[in-house]
Design an enzyme around this catalytic site. Structure first.
Site, short mmCIF file in Angstrom:
data_model
loop_
_atom_site.label_atom_id
_atom_site.label_comp_id
_atom_site.label_asym_id
_atom_site.label_seq_id
_atom_site.Cartn_x
_atom_site.Cartn_y
_atom_site.Cartn_z
N TYR A 43 -2.06 -0.60 10.51
CA TYR A 43 -2.08 -0.98 9.09
C TYR A 43 -0.82 -0.47 8.39
O TYR A 43 -0.18 -1.19 7.62
CB TYR A 43 -3.33 -0.40 8.44
CG TYR A 43 -3.48 -0.70 6.98
CD1 TYR A 43 -4.03 -1.90 6.55
CD2 TYR A 43 -3.10 0.23 6.00
CE1 TYR A 43 -4.19 -2.19 5.20
CE2 TYR A 43 -3.25 -0.04 4.65
CZ TYR A 43 -3.80 -1.25 4.26
OH TYR A 43 -3.96 -1.53 2.92
N SER B 197 0.86 -1.19 0.00
CA SER B 197 0.00 0.00 0.00
C SER B 197 0.89 1.23 0.00
O SER B 197 2.04 1.18 0.46
CB SER B 197 -0.90 0.01 1.25
OG SER B 197 -1.61 1.24 1.35
#
Length: 265
Positions: free
Chosen positions: A169, A156
């Site tokens: 995350y 990501s």
């Protein structure tokens, strides 16, 4: 090995062809995982899609098969490491090979870090970092024995850059990018490349609430070079490229697919 049309792979192969290859894509029942599976299949691969809900998994498989995709299913939770190992072994047993692994499954929990308990952090790390490591270990073993393979980790842009309220995350995805480099170094002598794809803001089902929020869309318009949300199908080309012979000398790299968010300030 014959292609769908019966011609030999050698006579029809292009640098981006995946004819005759077998791929496993985790978290492929919707969103980016589904589109990656679709793209790999369109390039000629036989694709095994993974999910933990058997009904949703079969619905996704049926959707892909309806357009001619060669699709099988593997229903397991990626955090059940023994189940993942069995799934890889089953694919190799049935097909005699596993050429491509796409570690796509991800879990997000946007909350201030003060609201997290240790088990919350462990859950995200298990899903986003430990599970890809364990599946890569299982797949990498089979690939090294075959002398060739491609592992693609979906990271990501929330790895190299960060925003408030997303610490666990971000830490996990940053770790996955580092794992990509480490596995590239370890698996390279065995003929296996390990790369990553770092998506930005895509208009997936998981992001539906943000897509529907005019303020978020306006922020994205001002923040990204292309001034729009990514379409889920726009992730597929990056996966096909990294899985193909066109990327045979690329390893340890994270390919950013974010419309230019991380390239500007």
């Amino acid at each position: 090995m014959a292609t769908r049309n019966g011609a030999t792979a050698a006579s029809t192969r292009t640098p981006f062809s995946l004819d005759g290859q077998v791929a496993l894509v985790t978290g492929a029942v919707r969103g980016l995982g589904l589109e990656i599976a679709r793209a790999l299949s369109s390039a000629g691969a036989a694709v095994v899609i993974n999910g933990r809900d058997p009904q949703r998994l079969e619905a996704a498989a049926t959707s892909l098969r309806s357009v001619g995709a060669m699709i099988e299913t593997a229903c397991f939770d990626v955090t059940d490491f023994a189940a993942g190992e069995r799934a890889v072994a089953d694919i190799v047993s049935r097909h005699g090979r596993l050429d491509i692994l796409v570690n796509n499954v991800g879990e997000r929990d946007r909350r201030p870090i003060f609201e997290f308990e240790p088990d919350d952090v462990r859950r995200l790390l298990d899903t986003n970092l430990v599970a890809p490591l364990m599946l890569a270990r299982s797949a990498g073993d089979a690939m090294i024995r075959a002398g060739r393979g491609r592992i693609i980790n979906v990271t990501s842009i929330a790895g190299p850059i960060a925003r408030s309220g997303d610490a666990s995350y971000t830490a996990a995805k940053g770790g996955l990018a580092a794992l990509t480099r480490a596995l590239a170094a370890e698996f390279g002598p065995g003929g296996v490349t390990v790369n990553g794809i770092a998506p930005g803001y895509f208009a997936t089902e998981a992001n539906a609430a943000m897509v529907a929020d005019p303020a978020t869309t306006e922020w994205l318009r001002g923040r990204s070079s292309l001034q729009r949300w990514g379409r889920p199908e726009e992730i597929g080309g990056a996966a096909v490229f990294l899985a193909s012979d066109a990327a045979s000398y690329i390893t340890g790299h994270v390919l950013v697919v974010d419309g230019g968010i991380s390239a500007r300030f």
